[in-house]
Design a protein around this motif. Sequence first.
Motif, PDB file in Angstrom:
ATOM      1  N   ASN A  65       0.824  -1.214   0.000  1.00  0.00           N
ATOM      2  CA  ASN A  65       0.000   0.000   0.000  1.00  0.00           C
ATOM      3  C   ASN A  65       0.857   1.261   0.000  1.00  0.00           C
ATOM      4  N   GLU A  66       2.142   1.080  -0.155  1.00  0.00           N
ATOM      5  CA  GLU A  66       3.120   2.151   0.076  1.00  0.00           C
ATOM      6  C   GLU A  66       2.921   3.366  -0.831  1.00  0.00           C
ATOM      7  N   GLN A  67       2.462   3.117  -2.060  1.00  0.00           N
ATOM      8  CA  GLN A  67       2.356   4.209  -3.024  1.00  0.00           C
ATOM      9  C   GLN A  67       1.459   5.330  -2.499  1.00  0.00           C
ATOM     10  N   ASP A  68       0.339   4.958  -1.878  1.00  0.00           N
ATOM     11  CA  ASP A  68      -0.597   5.973  -1.395  1.00  0.00           C
ATOM     12  C   ASP A  68       0.018   6.862  -0.318  1.00  0.00           C
ATOM     13  N   VAL A 204     -14.630  -8.944   9.633  1.00  0.00           N
ATOM     14  CA  VAL A 204     -14.313  -8.821   8.212  1.00  0.00           C
ATOM     15  C   VAL A 204     -13.916 -10.207   7.732  1.00  0.00           C
ATOM     16  N   ALA A 205     -14.633 -10.708   6.718  1.00  0.00           N
ATOM     17  CA  ALA A 205     -14.355 -12.032   6.185  1.00  0.00           C
ATOM     18  C   ALA A 205     -14.177 -11.958   4.677  1.00  0.00           C
ATOM     19  N   PHE A 206     -13.380 -12.882   4.169  1.00  0.00           N
ATOM     20  CA  PHE A 206     -13.118 -12.975   2.736  1.00  0.00           C
ATOM     21  C   PHE A 206     -13.543 -14.338   2.222  1.00  0.00           C
ATOM     22  N   GLU A 207     -14.153 -14.320   1.053  1.00  0.00           N
ATOM     23  CA  GLU A 207     -14.481 -15.541   0.326  1.00  0.00           C
ATOM     24  C   GLU A 207     -13.603 -15.542  -0.912  1.00  0.00           C
ATOM     25  N   SER A 208     -12.589 -16.393  -0.899  1.00  0.00           N
ATOM     26  CA  SER A 208     -11.614 -16.418  -1.984  1.00  0.00           C
ATOM     27  C   SER A 208     -11.461 -17.834  -2.492  1.00  0.00           C
ATOM     28  N   GLY A 209     -11.819 -18.053  -3.755  1.00  0.00           N
ATOM     29  CA  GLY A 209     -11.820 -19.413  -4.269  1.00  0.00           C
ATOM     30  C   GLY A 209     -12.859 -20.218  -3.525  1.00  0.00           C
ATOM     31  N   LYS A 210     -12.455 -21.331  -2.981  1.00  0.00           N
ATOM     32  CA  LYS A 210     -13.373 -22.167  -2.199  1.00  0.00           C
ATOM     33  C   LYS A 210     -13.221 -21.917  -0.697  1.00  0.00           C
ATOM     34  N   SER A 211     -12.361 -20.967  -0.345  1.00  0.00           N
ATOM     35  CA  SER A 211     -12.046 -20.744   1.063  1.00  0.00           C
ATOM     36  C   SER A 211     -12.782 -19.535   1.628  1.00  0.00           C
ATOM     37  N   VAL A 212     -13.073 -19.621   2.918  1.00  0.00           N
ATOM     38  CA  VAL A 212     -13.627 -18.494   3.663  1.00  0.00           C
ATOM     39  C   VAL A 212     -12.746 -18.300   4.889  1.00  0.00           C
ATOM     40  N   PHE A 213     -12.326 -17.069   5.132  1.00  0.00           N
ATOM     41  CA  PHE A 213     -11.501 -16.795   6.305  1.00  0.00           C
ATOM     42  C   PHE A 213     -11.842 -15.417   6.840  1.00  0.00           C
ATOM     43  N   SER A 214     -11.547 -15.194   8.104  1.00  0.00           N
ATOM     44  CA  SER A 214     -11.811 -13.903   8.739  1.00  0.00           C
ATOM     45  C   SER A 214     -10.504 -13.287   9.217  1.00  0.00           C
ATOM     46  N   LEU A 215     -10.541 -11.987   9.458  1.00  0.00           N
ATOM     47  CA  LEU A 215      -9.331 -11.253   9.806  1.00  0.00           C
ATOM     48  C   LEU A 215      -9.205 -11.057  11.312  1.00  0.00           C
ATOM     49  N   ALA A 216      -7.979 -11.159  11.793  1.00  0.00           N
ATOM     50  CA  ALA A 216      -7.702 -10.949  13.208  1.00  0.00           C
ATOM     51  C   ALA A 216      -7.623  -9.454  13.515  1.00  0.00           C
ATOM     52  N   ASP A 217      -7.540  -9.137  14.788  1.00  0.00           N
ATOM     53  CA  ASP A 217      -7.588  -7.735  15.193  1.00  0.00           C
ATOM     54  C   ASP A 217      -6.312  -6.974  14.880  1.00  0.00           C
ATOM     55  N   ASP A 218      -5.243  -7.676  14.445  1.00  0.00           N
ATOM     56  CA  ASP A 218      -4.020  -6.971  14.073  1.00  0.00           C
ATOM     57  C   ASP A 218      -3.974  -6.664  12.581  1.00  0.00           C
ATOM     58  N   ASP A 219      -5.010  -7.021  11.838  1.00  0.00           N
ATOM     59  CA  ASP A 219      -5.045  -6.749  10.414  1.00  0.00           C
ATOM     60  C   ASP A 219      -5.507  -5.315  10.164  1.00  0.00           C
ATOM     61  N   LEU A 220      -4.851  -4.649   9.219  1.00  0.00           N
ATOM     62  CA  LEU A 220      -5.171  -3.250   8.950  1.00  0.00           C
ATOM     63  C   LEU A 220      -6.623  -3.063   8.545  1.00  0.00           C
ATOM     64  N   ARG A 221      -7.191  -4.031   7.857  1.00  0.00           N
ATOM     65  CA  ARG A 221      -8.567  -3.915   7.393  1.00  0.00           C
ATOM     66  C   ARG A 221      -9.547  -4.006   8.553  1.00  0.00           C
ATOM     67  N   LEU A 294     -10.313  -0.493   1.284  1.00  0.00           N
ATOM     68  CA  LEU A 294     -10.039  -1.172   2.541  1.00  0.00           C
ATOM     69  C   LEU A 294      -8.671  -1.834   2.501  1.00  0.00           C
ATOM     70  N   GLY A 295      -8.300  -2.364   1.339  1.00  0.00           N
ATOM     71  CA  GLY A 295      -7.012  -3.020   1.206  1.00  0.00           C
ATOM     72  C   GLY A 295      -5.843  -2.063   1.283  1.00  0.00           C
ATOM     73  N   TYR A 296      -5.979  -0.904   0.656  1.00  0.00           N
ATOM     74  CA  TYR A 296      -4.915   0.099   0.738  1.00  0.00           C
ATOM     75  C   TYR A 296      -4.813   0.641   2.160  1.00  0.00           C
ATOM     76  N   ASN A 297      -5.965   0.913   2.777  1.00  0.00           N
ATOM     77  CA  ASN A 297      -6.012   1.409   4.155  1.00  0.00           C
ATOM     78  C   ASN A 297      -5.009   2.531   4.363  1.00  0.00           C
ATOM     79  N   SER A 298      -5.065   3.507   3.488  1.00  0.00           N
ATOM     80  CA  SER A 298      -4.073   4.576   3.443  1.00  0.00           C
ATOM     81  C   SER A 298      -4.685   5.919   3.835  1.00  0.00           C
ATOM     82  N   PRO A 299      -3.856   6.942   3.986  1.00  0.00           N
ATOM     83  CA  PRO A 299      -4.407   8.273   4.296  1.00  0.00           C
ATOM     84  C   PRO A 299      -5.275   8.822   3.172  1.00  0.00           C
ATOM     85  N   LEU A 300      -5.166   8.269   1.975  1.00  0.00           N
ATOM     86  CA  LEU A 300      -6.009   8.681   0.860  1.00  0.00           C
ATOM     87  C   LEU A 300      -7.286   7.849   0.801  1.00  0.00           C
TER      88      LEU A 300
END
Length: 329
Positions: A65-68, A204-221, A294-300
């Motif tokens: 996400n550095e570019q932002d 926050v959960a992601f459905e990617s391919g056949k997988s479903v996973f959720s994000l921990a509290d240390d994730d920027l999203r 949400l993925g960039y999670n940047s000041p912009l």
Amino acid sequence: MRIWSLCAVLASAVVLAACGGSDDDASSAGTTTAAAGAFPVTITDAYGTAKIERPPTRVAAIGFNEQDFVLALGVKPVAIRESLGAFDYLHRKWAPGANDPKPALVGSSEVSLEKVAAARPDLILGVYSFVDETTYGKLAKIAPTVVQPKDAPPGGAPWDQQMLLTGRALGREAQAKRIVADVNARFATARKEHPEFAGKELTVAFESGKSVFSLADDDLRQRFFTDLGFETPKDAGQESISSERLDVLDHDVLVLITDGTRKLSEDELFRRLKVAKEGRVIQVTADSDFAGALGYNSPLSRPFLLDQVVPQLAAAVDGDPATKVPVAQ
């Protein structure tokens, strides 16, 4: 942040991409005006110490996400990380003109040391790059290199800490502090206007391919939503959620980002969840502006997403199952 979740999130949705540019383009992209007396500056991070002798004019932004963060300070990098996902970085609404002139590409899942060196950077920024110490050592031989702070794991530095670190490296610390204060003030206003967010559990959960996973509290999203007053459930951060364990998604609000492969929302077991039956699911596609921001999670991107998501969150937690969550624009 766990590496598995980063890779899966990137593969399904979000982060940087770019087209290669000419050397002339790159030369014109990196001009910066730093504060008087800002240099030399010494920055110690998780892997070492970078001494930046003079204002950088050729910045390589090798983080996902550095570019932002660089752009927020008025600097266009000469090289960036490639995208691993579906989001169209060229037309991201919160950073118009970001890739004009076009920066060079320096790799996607892995950073290419050769491509970084070919861009002739005088500063390498990789706070959100996930590079290991060995790679860091090789990058530091090309140019002064800054990665995550000592007290943060790879990919774990909060966005404001990343902004301030970037500001120091570019000799624009005061400007970085103003940006952080402005964005934080917007979140404070949203919390004040929506006290009902406080204490509600959001996954926050992601459905990617056949997988479903959720994000921990240390994730920027996930942190984006805790910054609005929500709490992260104790059972968040699941790597692979089976149909029999979809109950770990059943909290006050579910933000579901999907590539459409599994069609989780059509799963009968998912439909039985209280969060689904009561219309408290915010579902977006992996290639949407919502997912990209949400993925960039940047000041912009954070202010941009804030305008999108607050009405959706308010509808989701209003206690009325008949209220439909508005679609993000």
